[in-house]
Write an enzyme that holds these catalytic residues in place. Sequence first.
Site, PDB file in Angstrom:
ATOM      1  N   ARG A   1      -0.578  -2.243  -6.859  1.00  0.00           N
ATOM      2  CA  ARG A   1      -0.921  -3.317  -5.911  1.00  0.00           C
ATOM      3  C   ARG A   1      -1.899  -4.298  -6.552  1.00  0.00           C
ATOM      4  NH1 ARG A   1      -1.142  -4.555  -0.301  1.00  0.00           N
ATOM      5  NH2 ARG A   1      -3.226  -4.974   0.517  1.00  0.00           N
TER       6      ARG A   1
ATOM      7  N   TYR B   1      -9.193 -10.850  -6.710  1.00  0.00           N
ATOM      8  CA  TYR B   1      -8.223 -10.906  -7.793  1.00  0.00           C
ATOM      9  C   TYR B   1      -8.355 -12.179  -8.625  1.00  0.00           C
ATOM     10  CZ  TYR B   1      -6.343  -7.031  -5.192  1.00  0.00           C
ATOM     11  OH  TYR B   1      -6.220  -5.838  -4.542  1.00  0.00           O
TER      12      TYR B   1
ATOM     13  N   HIS C   1      -3.994  -8.984   3.819  1.00  0.00           N
ATOM     14  CA  HIS C   1      -5.445  -8.984   3.956  1.00  0.00           C
ATOM     15  C   HIS C   1      -5.863  -9.806   5.172  1.00  0.00           C
ATOM     16  CE1 HIS C   1      -6.181  -8.120  -0.592  1.00  0.00           C
ATOM     17  NE2 HIS C   1      -5.999  -7.027   0.104  1.00  0.00           N
TER      18      HIS C   1
ATOM     19  N   LYS D   1      -2.283  -2.693   8.237  1.00  0.00           N
ATOM     20  CA  LYS D   1      -3.529  -2.308   8.891  1.00  0.00           C
ATOM     21  C   LYS D   1      -3.580  -2.806  10.332  1.00  0.00           C
ATOM     22  CE  LYS D   1      -5.569  -0.587   5.242  1.00  0.00           C
ATOM     23  NZ  LYS D   1      -5.725   0.845   5.189  1.00  0.00           N
TER      24      LYS D   1
ATOM     25  N   HIS E   1      -2.437   2.226  -5.899  1.00  0.00           N
ATOM     26  CA  HIS E   1      -3.270   1.031  -5.746  1.00  0.00           C
ATOM     27  C   HIS E   1      -3.326   0.216  -7.036  1.00  0.00           C
ATOM     28  CE1 HIS E   1      -5.621   4.468  -7.016  1.00  0.00           C
ATOM     29  NE2 HIS E   1      -6.491   3.679  -7.587  1.00  0.00           N
TER      30      HIS E   1
ATOM     31  N   ARG F   1       0.860  -1.173   0.000  1.00  0.00           N
ATOM     32  CA  ARG F   1       0.000   0.000   0.000  1.00  0.00           C
ATOM     33  C   ARG F   1       0.904   1.234   0.000  1.00  0.00           C
ATOM     34  NH1 ARG F   1      -2.308  -3.427   4.106  1.00  0.00           N
ATOM     35  NH2 ARG F   1      -4.399  -4.151   3.534  1.00  0.00           N
TER      36      ARG F   1
END
Length: 299
Positions: free
Chosen positions: A248, A280, A271, A174, A245, A150
């Site tokens: 990514r 994806y 994730h 995150k 992004h 990110r």
Amino acid sequence: MRMSEAVELYTEHLARVRRLSPATVRAYRADLADLVAFADDPAVADLDVEDLREWLWSATQRGISRASLARRTASMRGFFGWLSAERMREDDPTLRLVTPKRGRTLPTVAAAAELDTVLEAQRVDADGTGDPVALRDAALLELLYGAALRVSEACGLDLGSLDRAAATVRVLGKGGKERVVPYGAPAARAVDAWLVRGRPALLTDPGITALFLGARGGRLGVRTAYEVVRRTLGPVIGADAVGPHALRHSAATHLLDGGADLRAVQEMLGHASLGTTQIYTHVSTERLTAAYRLAHPRA
């Protein structure tokens, strides 16, 4: 506070204070519930503009209509505006979100061959000129794509985040979750050139530990990183508002196209939910189907 709790408070506000119709409240609740599920119900403060872009992008991959996409965007903007007004968040990430113009989709995945050509040309040009900013840009682009980072993660890297011998980078993602991801030989060459010839030229304070520096010697800002990617990849992907992004997205899709295990890609991307990574696989399947229809004699 978790996102799901905040959504309940917000929809109650819509019904009781703003007195919106029950149908409108249901629509807002459904949109925001989908966002909560997509992001795996994080804390209110943990969701950022990258998550919102990925959520909208995933909706386009499922074939959502432009009208529904516009409603989702409105739901999201209203919710985060309310969070900011109620002091539940210090910032409103939707202020940095550029909604696609009518007739456009959210950023698409770049073809692997085209992306390889652009990144290699960027690196070679930077090596040739020796310009410190060009060396930084080449390293940033290679690492964003090579490690599927990110943009906030890349800008937050410190010198100690890199293990140059192992070609890995330690990323704080995150919710403060840490992960170690590999990067390839092209990224290693670009990063080495930046550290040896580029970074020392921009460094103004020896105490600064940031890996990537801005033109004035401080830590590289997210806005500058966006501009670097837009300027470099816009002509390739064909989108005026393309950002980090897109790199990514491209990295994740190319990994799956190449046969990478879905859970390994999930770990690399950081994730929390496998369902987020599965977006994806839809892109890869569509590409395979398109290739099949073009090439197979009995398609």
